[in-house]
Design an enzyme around this catalytic site. Structure first.
Site, PDB file in Angstrom:
ATOM      1  N   VAL A 113       0.865  -1.179   0.000  1.00  0.00           N
ATOM      2  CA  VAL A 113       0.000   0.000   0.000  1.00  0.00           C
ATOM      3  C   VAL A 113       0.909   1.239   0.000  1.00  0.00           C
ATOM      4  CG1 VAL A 113      -1.787   1.243   1.268  1.00  0.00           C
ATOM      5  CG2 VAL A 113      -1.733  -1.252   1.341  1.00  0.00           C
ATOM      6  N   THR A 114       0.875   1.955  -1.081  1.00  0.00           N
ATOM      7  CA  THR A 114      -0.052   1.824  -2.194  1.00  0.00           C
ATOM      8  C   THR A 114       0.581   1.044  -3.355  1.00  0.00           C
ATOM      9  OG1 THR A 114       0.662   3.946  -3.114  1.00  0.00           O
ATOM     10  CG2 THR A 114      -1.238   3.981  -1.632  1.00  0.00           C
ATOM     11  N   VAL A 117       2.893   3.194  -5.684  1.00  0.00           N
ATOM     12  CA  VAL A 117       4.144   3.741  -5.165  1.00  0.00           C
ATOM     13  C   VAL A 117       4.937   2.671  -4.407  1.00  0.00           C
ATOM     14  CG1 VAL A 117       5.207   5.442  -3.608  1.00  0.00           C
ATOM     15  CG2 VAL A 117       3.261   6.115  -5.041  1.00  0.00           C
ATOM     16  N   CYS A 118       4.289   1.977  -3.495  1.00  0.00           N
ATOM     17  CA  CYS A 118       5.009   1.083  -2.573  1.00  0.00           C
ATOM     18  C   CYS A 118       5.199  -0.328  -3.095  1.00  0.00           C
ATOM     19  CB  CYS A 118       4.288   1.041  -1.224  1.00  0.00           C
ATOM     20  SG  CYS A 118       4.037   2.676  -0.521  1.00  0.00           S
ATOM     21  N   LEU A 119       4.313  -0.810  -3.963  1.00  0.00           N
ATOM     22  CA  LEU A 119       4.388  -2.176  -4.467  1.00  0.00           C
ATOM     23  C   LEU A 119       5.069  -2.267  -5.820  1.00  0.00           C
ATOM     24  CD1 LEU A 119       3.626  -5.210  -4.279  1.00  0.00           C
ATOM     25  CD2 LEU A 119       1.394  -4.601  -5.236  1.00  0.00           C
TER      26      LEU A 119
END
Length: 197
Positions: A113-114, A117-119
């Protein structure tokens, strides 16, 4: 592109930034659904004894701590979580990459998440580094439909396999009649699937 069936013997669960503040940014799917699927994945990891790597970003800021269920289910992994000071792509954090490699597993079941951006970045970079990655899309989410759609396309184009929680659980289980399979199907019917009847 070769496909690999994920089985418990060679799979680790990687959860990226499932933080109480960050979760509120999920708008492309219901945030409660994303949280429920994340917790279901964590419970399945416990049933099948998968190594779990947790990471967070700037917990002392708006992002906040990881969701409390992860601490309850995995107190040890929670204590060892990789607390990134601000690095966006977790894969470029030496401590995170070291923790993932220390699992000794080549198959990574990832959610973040998110998504946008993060994954997206660590999932793509893990594939580049020779890991098989499945990104669990209903345990992840983005603020916008467009950014989610583009991120999914970019991940898929880079060799990340997109999946959903029920599919991932079934793939790990392979056989509902085993003792672990019986526990897994219980979680499927009580926490993942729509109610029957």
């Amino acid at each position: 592109m070769k496909t690999t069936t994920f089985d418990p013997k060679d799979t680790a669960l990687i959860l990226i930034d499932h933080q109480v503040g960050t979760m509120q940014l999920i708008k492309n799917i219901d945030v409660k659904l994303a949280e429920r699927m994340t917790v279901a994945l964590a419970k399945i990891a416990k049933i099948y004894n998968l190594p779990v790597v947790l990471t967070s970003s700037q917990e002392d800021q708006l992002q906040g701590p990881l969701i409390p269920q992860l601490k309850e289910l995995f107190p040890e992994a929670y204590e060892k979580r990789v607390k990134r000071a601000g690095i966006v792509n977790a894969w470029t954090d030496p401590e995170f990459k070291k923790a993932v490699k220390a699992t000794g597993k080549k198959n990574l079941l990832m959610a973040g998440v998110t998504t946008d951006v993060c994954l997206i970045y660590p999932s793509i970079d893990a594939v580049k580094d020779g890991f098989n990655v499945q990104a669990v899309m209903d345990a992840s989410g983005s603020p916008y439909e467009l950014s989610e759609e583009l991120s999914r396309k970019r991940m898929a184009d880079a060799g990340v396999v997109l999946t959903a929680t029920n599919t991932a659980i079934a793939e790990l289980a392979q056989d509902w009649s085993t003792p672990q399979g019986q526990q897994a199907i219980q979680i499927m019917f009580t926490e993942v699937l729509p109610k029957i009847g």
